[in-house]
Design a protein around this motif. Structure first.
Motif, PDB file in Angstrom:
ATOM      1  N   ILE A   1       0.788  -1.240  -0.079  1.00 49.07           N
ATOM      2  CA  ILE A   1      -0.045   0.006  -0.163  1.00 49.07           C
ATOM      3  C   ILE A   1       0.767   1.194  -0.036  1.00 49.07           C
ATOM      4  O   ILE A   1       1.694   1.383   0.883  1.00 49.07           O
ATOM      5  CB  ILE A   1      -0.961   0.024   1.370  1.00 49.07           C
ATOM      6  CG1 ILE A   1      -1.889  -1.171   1.168  1.00 49.07           C
ATOM      7  CG2 ILE A   1      -2.000   1.309   1.262  1.00 49.07           C
ATOM      8  CD1 ILE A   1      -2.661  -1.356   2.158  1.00 49.07           C
ATOM      9  N   GLY A   2       0.536   2.049  -1.053  1.00 54.37           N
ATOM     10  CA  GLY A   2       1.481   3.136  -1.198  1.00 54.37           C
ATOM     11  C   GLY A   2       1.204   4.455   0.012  1.00 54.37           C
ATOM     12  O   GLY A   2       0.136   4.397   0.694  1.00 54.37           O
ATOM     13  N   PRO A   3       2.020   5.154   0.064  1.00 58.00           N
ATOM     14  CA  PRO A   3       1.834   6.456   0.991  1.00 58.00           C
ATOM     15  C   PRO A   3       0.582   7.428   0.825  1.00 58.00           C
ATOM     16  O   PRO A   3       0.186   8.179   1.781  1.00 58.00           O
ATOM     17  CB  PRO A   3       3.084   7.361   1.127  1.00 58.00           C
ATOM     18  CG  PRO A   3       3.604   7.025  -0.490  1.00 58.00           C
ATOM     19  CD  PRO A   3       3.205   5.488  -0.681  1.00 58.00           C
ATOM     20  N   LEU A   4       0.166   7.439  -0.476  1.00 60.16           N
ATOM     21  CA  LEU A   4      -0.984   8.435  -0.695  1.00 60.16           C
ATOM     22  C   LEU A   4      -2.251   7.932   0.113  1.00 60.16           C
ATOM     23  O   LEU A   4      -3.181   8.646   0.511  1.00 60.16           O
ATOM     24  CB  LEU A   4      -1.317   8.356  -2.292  1.00 60.16           C
ATOM     25  CG  LEU A   4      -0.308   9.044  -3.226  1.00 60.16           C
ATOM     26  CD1 LEU A   4      -0.837   9.157  -4.574  1.00 60.16           C
ATOM     27  CD2 LEU A   4      -0.216  10.578  -2.399  1.00 60.16           C
ATOM     28  N   PHE A   5      -2.601   6.399   0.311  1.00 52.29           N
ATOM     29  CA  PHE A   5      -3.600   6.071   1.078  1.00 52.29           C
ATOM     30  C   PHE A   5      -3.463   6.602   2.423  1.00 52.29           C
ATOM     31  O   PHE A   5      -4.430   7.145   3.098  1.00 52.29           O
ATOM     32  CB  PHE A   5      -3.462   4.549   1.362  1.00 52.29           C
ATOM     33  CG  PHE A   5      -4.302   3.950   0.238  1.00 52.29           C
ATOM     34  CD1 PHE A   5      -5.819   4.028   0.133  1.00 52.29           C
ATOM     35  CD2 PHE A   5      -3.816   3.203  -0.788  1.00 52.29           C
ATOM     36  CE1 PHE A   5      -6.485   3.312  -0.654  1.00 52.29           C
ATOM     37  CE2 PHE A   5      -4.542   2.699  -1.700  1.00 52.29           C
ATOM     38  CZ  PHE A   5      -5.831   2.739  -1.722  1.00 52.29           C
ATOM     39  N   LEU A   6      -2.338   6.679   2.937  1.00 50.85           N
ATOM     40  CA  LEU A   6      -2.194   7.376   4.431  1.00 50.85           C
ATOM     41  C   LEU A   6      -2.299   8.674   4.397  1.00 50.85           C
ATOM     42  O   LEU A   6      -2.913   9.281   5.204  1.00 50.85           O
ATOM     43  CB  LEU A   6      -0.711   6.848   4.983  1.00 50.85           C
ATOM     44  CG  LEU A   6      -0.181   7.243   6.384  1.00 50.85           C
ATOM     45  CD1 LEU A   6      -1.303   6.544   7.380  1.00 50.85           C
ATOM     46  CD2 LEU A   6       0.941   7.087   6.754  1.00 50.85           C
TER      47      LEU A   6
ATOM     48  N   VAL B   1       1.333  17.263  -7.188  1.00 49.80           N
ATOM     49  CA  VAL B   1       2.916  16.949  -6.967  1.00 49.80           C
ATOM     50  C   VAL B   1       2.812  15.359  -6.245  1.00 49.80           C
ATOM     51  O   VAL B   1       3.526  14.315  -6.994  1.00 49.80           O
ATOM     52  CB  VAL B   1       3.714  17.787  -6.220  1.00 49.80           C
ATOM     53  CG1 VAL B   1       5.090  17.073  -5.689  1.00 49.80           C
ATOM     54  CG2 VAL B   1       3.778  19.213  -6.677  1.00 49.80           C
ATOM     55  N   ALA B   2       2.181  15.122  -5.526  1.00 50.63           N
ATOM     56  CA  ALA B   2       2.157  13.683  -4.897  1.00 50.63           C
ATOM     57  C   ALA B   2       1.631  12.433  -5.873  1.00 50.63           C
ATOM     58  O   ALA B   2       2.264  11.570  -5.775  1.00 50.63           O
ATOM     59  CB  ALA B   2       1.109  13.676  -3.584  1.00 50.63           C
ATOM     60  N   VAL B   3       0.399  12.999  -6.455  1.00 54.29           N
ATOM     61  CA  VAL B   3      -0.123  12.006  -7.388  1.00 54.29           C
ATOM     62  C   VAL B   3       1.144  11.827  -8.843  1.00 54.29           C
ATOM     63  O   VAL B   3       1.312  10.726  -8.863  1.00 54.29           O
ATOM     64  CB  VAL B   3      -1.315  12.389  -8.009  1.00 54.29           C
ATOM     65  CG1 VAL B   3      -1.637  11.439  -9.212  1.00 54.29           C
ATOM     66  CG2 VAL B   3      -2.419  12.170  -6.736  1.00 54.29           C
ATOM     67  N   ALA B   4       1.591  12.940  -9.272  1.00 50.64           N
ATOM     68  CA  ALA B   4       2.606  12.712 -10.117  1.00 50.64           C
ATOM     69  C   ALA B   4       3.653  11.777  -9.729  1.00 50.64           C
ATOM     70  O   ALA B   4       4.326  10.947 -10.507  1.00 50.64           O
ATOM     71  CB  ALA B   4       3.162  14.053 -10.519  1.00 50.64           C
TER      72      ALA B   4
ATOM     73  N   ALA C   1      -3.140  25.641  -1.936  1.00 51.95           N
ATOM     74  CA  ALA C   1      -1.804  24.944  -1.408  1.00 51.95           C
ATOM     75  C   ALA C   1      -2.049  23.195  -1.523  1.00 51.95           C
ATOM     76  O   ALA C   1      -1.044  22.539  -1.947  1.00 51.95           O
ATOM     77  CB  ALA C   1      -1.460  25.164  -0.286  1.00 51.95           C
ATOM     78  N   PHE C   2      -3.181  22.898  -0.945  1.00 49.74           N
ATOM     79  CA  PHE C   2      -3.594  21.273  -0.911  1.00 49.74           C
ATOM     80  C   PHE C   2      -3.529  20.854  -2.398  1.00 49.74           C
ATOM     81  O   PHE C   2      -3.167  19.970  -2.561  1.00 49.74           O
ATOM     82  CB  PHE C   2      -4.840  21.162  -0.071  1.00 49.74           C
ATOM     83  CG  PHE C   2      -5.042  19.835   0.204  1.00 49.74           C
ATOM     84  CD1 PHE C   2      -4.635  18.933   0.687  1.00 49.74           C
ATOM     85  CD2 PHE C   2      -5.935  19.033  -0.923  1.00 49.74           C
ATOM     86  CE1 PHE C   2      -4.913  17.512   1.195  1.00 49.74           C
ATOM     87  CE2 PHE C   2      -6.079  17.672  -1.003  1.00 49.74           C
ATOM     88  CZ  PHE C   2      -5.612  17.083   0.255  1.00 49.74           C
TER      89      PHE C   2
END
Length: 266
Positions: A35-40, A112-115, A105-106
């Motif tokens: 599980i990648g960090p984006l879930f968290l 950036v996070a998704v990319a 900002a979000f």
């Protein structure tokens, strides 16, 4: 309860403790169902979004129910948790989009996070696929490929070529019998066909296996080591049967560590 509340963090940051890893360790297993960090990162956004729609609340409740069942009733490996993730991902995404519409900002951080996640996922995909390209293109023989990538395959081939057609095996420490062209069943611990009271002595265990029609047993490398060191009650009994001549070694994969014994009433 504390462990359950800490689960999102633990399953993300300490993910290596939540996946099956056969011997020897393989790169593929390091990435499967991790599980990648984006879930968290987006989990709070999912909770935030739930106030808006019943569908989001239902999806989050479903994910929570599956997770609780997995936590208390199942082996805690990533692959058993997968049913909870699609619904959770949708709610996380919806929450992230809602917050992005209100906060620049979000929105930038989300893009950036998704990319970055996409770049990492693509790199992992290339890393996993590159070694198998020759096999997919048919440049490597099937048997050679399976022998290189599946440690149980060589002993499976020995079983198919050297054991009688009516042989029936019990597999201890491994369940991957797909390439075994003989009747087989999983070992003690994967079913209740041999309850504890019917295997309280080596002789009782032997009788129970014979009653099920078992003619041979296969020990996976880990079980083989535990039998040799007499680690665990079941392995002590298997060791006794070997010492007494009731289990006679007939096949041995010295490279991968699998061994097959034939049942004997010696």
């Amino acid at each position: 309860l504390v462990a359950l509340l800490k689960l999102p963090w633990n399953v993300t940051i300490w993910g290596r403790y939540f996946y099956d890893q056969p011997e020897p360790p393989r790169l593929f297993n390091l990435f499967v169902a991790v599980i990648g960090p984006l879930f968290l990162a987006f989990l709070p956004a999912a909770v935030y979004h739930c106030r808006k729609t019943a569908a989001a609340r239902f999806a989050l409740a479903f994910s929570l129910a599956v997770t609780v069942a997995w936590f208390y009733l199942s082996a805690q490996t990533h692959r058993y948790l997968l049913p909870a993730l699609p619904a959770l991902a949708l709610v996380c995404a919806a929450g992230a989009l809602e917050i992005s519409a209100k906060n620049l900002a979000f929105r930038v951080a989300r893009v950036v996070a998704v990319a970055l996640q996409c770049v990492i996922a693509l790199a992992v995909a290339v890393l996993l696929m590159a070694p198998v390209v020759p096999h997919v293109m048919g440049l490597v023989p099937r048997d050679e490929y399976l022998s290189e990538t599946l440690n149980i395959y060589p002993i499976s081939q020995q079983i198919n070529s050297q054991l009688p057609a009516d042989a029936k095996l019990m597999l201890f420490g491994d369940t991957r019998g797909f390439y075994i062209d003989r009747d087989y069943m999983w070992g003690v611990g994967h079913h209740n066909l041999i309850p504890p009271e019917q295997r309280d002595t080596p002789e009782a265990l032997l009788e129970a296996m014979e009653r099920l029609g078992v003619t041979h047993v296969m020990l996976a490398p880990s079980v083989r080591r535990e039998v040799e060191t007499q680690s665990g009650e079941l392995n002590v009994m298997l060791h006794s049967l070997i010492e007494q001549g009731n289990l006679v070694a007939v096949l041995d994969d010295t490279v991968n560590g699998f061994i097959v014994y034939e049942l004997s009433n010696a």
